[in-house]
Design an enzyme around this catalytic site. Structure first.
Site, mmCIF file in Angstrom:
data_model
loop_
_atom_site.group_PDB
_atom_site.id
_atom_site.type_symbol
_atom_site.label_atom_id
_atom_site.label_comp_id
_atom_site.label_asym_id
_atom_site.label_seq_id
_atom_site.Cartn_x
_atom_site.Cartn_y
_atom_site.Cartn_z
ATOM 1 N N SER A 127 2.279 0.095 -3.920
ATOM 2 C CA SER A 127 1.820 -0.953 -3.099
ATOM 3 C C SER A 127 0.587 -1.887 -3.677
ATOM 4 O O SER A 127 -0.357 -1.056 -4.179
ATOM 5 C CB SER A 127 1.763 -0.638 -1.506
ATOM 6 O OG SER A 127 1.119 -1.818 -1.016
ATOM 7 N N TYR A 152 -2.792 3.611 4.952
ATOM 8 C CA TYR A 152 -1.456 3.416 3.961
ATOM 9 C C TYR A 152 -1.596 3.025 2.398
ATOM 10 O O TYR A 152 -0.985 3.742 1.736
ATOM 11 C CB TYR A 152 -0.870 1.930 4.538
ATOM 12 C CG TYR A 152 0.176 1.444 3.775
ATOM 13 C CD1 TYR A 152 1.182 1.823 3.903
ATOM 14 C CD2 TYR A 152 0.122 0.206 2.892
ATOM 15 C CE1 TYR A 152 2.595 1.678 2.919
ATOM 16 C CE2 TYR A 152 1.107 -0.146 2.276
ATOM 17 C CZ TYR A 152 2.302 0.496 2.301
ATOM 18 O OH TYR A 152 3.369 0.102 1.467
#
Length: 332
Positions: A127, A152
């Site tokens: 990501s 995350y």
């Protein structure tokens, strides 16, 4: 060729499974169909691909070591595209253990399955969030990413480290893909395109964080899928006289539009597509969020000869058309 696509009922995974099926490959799609967001949307995505004779769906959790090990042993996949994960920056603040189970333990089970069953290439989702609050732009794969601002992001950086270790120790070819704000039809309902479109269409105000002073490198789903499918054919391997700081079996790419857009301009695209003005509620920056994302895609272009190209207004138009159809069908 036989593929495992994890997260096959998810946004990106569903499109990837569809494209591979259209190319004639055998695809095993895995998903646990959890309720992080409406499972009906996940089931509707699966209906898009269940008609393929070369697609098989398996409901399972990637953190279930025994089930995943048995699946690998029985199926003998040629390649694995690992897109399943607990997504969402803000939810990681509220429920961190979901990210530990899915993104860390789950990644480990996939790596072990690949290692013990001679998988020729593992492509996995990272990501843009790994760049944290980095000031240098555009973000390049060579930049230091040691200071994540959400759990995350920390799990995604950990995935990259885990993959590198397996590439180094076991000569397992792995490729990580740092996705930049993916959007499009069938997108997640916790993402800004869905949230904003739903609010504006139904005459509700939208929350505009950091007083709108944000930029995102919005990347259309078709461009993301094209990049994934091309990259899985580029298997990392040793090259004579290449630098040796990293394992030769390990690669990492940004996939982004290489064109950051102001949040206000993004909202304008939604207003244009809907023919309605948004009612904006300006709010401060949220914990775990970043001000700007901007992908340097030099490596992507040079390695696979591809650059995302979808114009944001065109992409939003496609998304809004799908949004209207999806909700009309649900209501009927």
């Amino acid at each position: 060729m036989k593929y495992l696509v994890t997260g096959a009922a998810g946004f990106i995974g569903n499109y990837v499974a569809e494209k591979l099926c259209n190319q004639g490959h055998e695809v095993i799609g895995l998903d646990n169909l959890n309720d992080y967001y409406d499972p009906d949307l996940k089931l509707a995505r699966l209906k898009r691909i269940e008609h393929f004779d070369n697609f098989t769906f398996v409901k399972a959790d990637i953190s279930d070591r025994d089930t995943i090990a048995t699946l690998f042993l029985q199926q003998k996949f040629n390649r694995v595209i690992h897109l399943a994960a607990q997504a969402g920056v803000r939810y990681s603040i509220e429920n961190p253990m979901a990210y530990i189970d899915s993104n860390l333990t789950g990644m480990a089970t996939i790596l072990e399955g690949c290692r013990h069953n001679n998988v020729e290439h593992l492509v996995y989702a990272s990501s843009s969030s790994v760049y944290g609050a980095n000031k240098k732009i555009p973000f390049a794969e060579s930049d230091r990413v040691d200071y994540p601002v959400s759990l995350y992001a920390a799990t995604k950086k950990s995935n990259e480290l885990m993959a590198h270790t397996y590439s180094h120790l076991y000569a397992l070819p792995t490729t990580g893909l740092r996705f930049f704000t993916v959007y499009g039809p069938w997108g997640r309902p916790d993402m800004a395109p869905f949230l904003f479109t739903d609010a504006v269409a139904n005459d509700r105000s939208i929350k505009v964080f950091n007083d709108g002073k944000m930029q995102r490198d919005f990347t259309y789903i078709d461009d993301i899928v094209e990049g994934i499918v091309r990259i899985q054919d580029v298997i990392p391997k040793p090259v004579e006289h290449a630098p040796t700081e990293s394992s030769p079996y390990y690669k990492l790419y940004n996939i982004g539009n290489n064109s950051p857009v102001e949040l206000e301009a993004f909202i304008t695209c939604i207003e244009n597509a809907l023919g309605k003005k948004a009612v904006k509620n300006y709010m401060p920056m949220q914990d775990g969020d970043v001000v700007r994302t901007f992908a340097d895609i030099t490596n992507l272009e040079s390695e696979i000869g591809f650059k995302p190209k979808t114009d944001l207004q065109d992409g939003i138009n496609h998304f809004v058309d799908w949004f209207k159809d999806y909700h009309a069908n649900k209501a009927s």
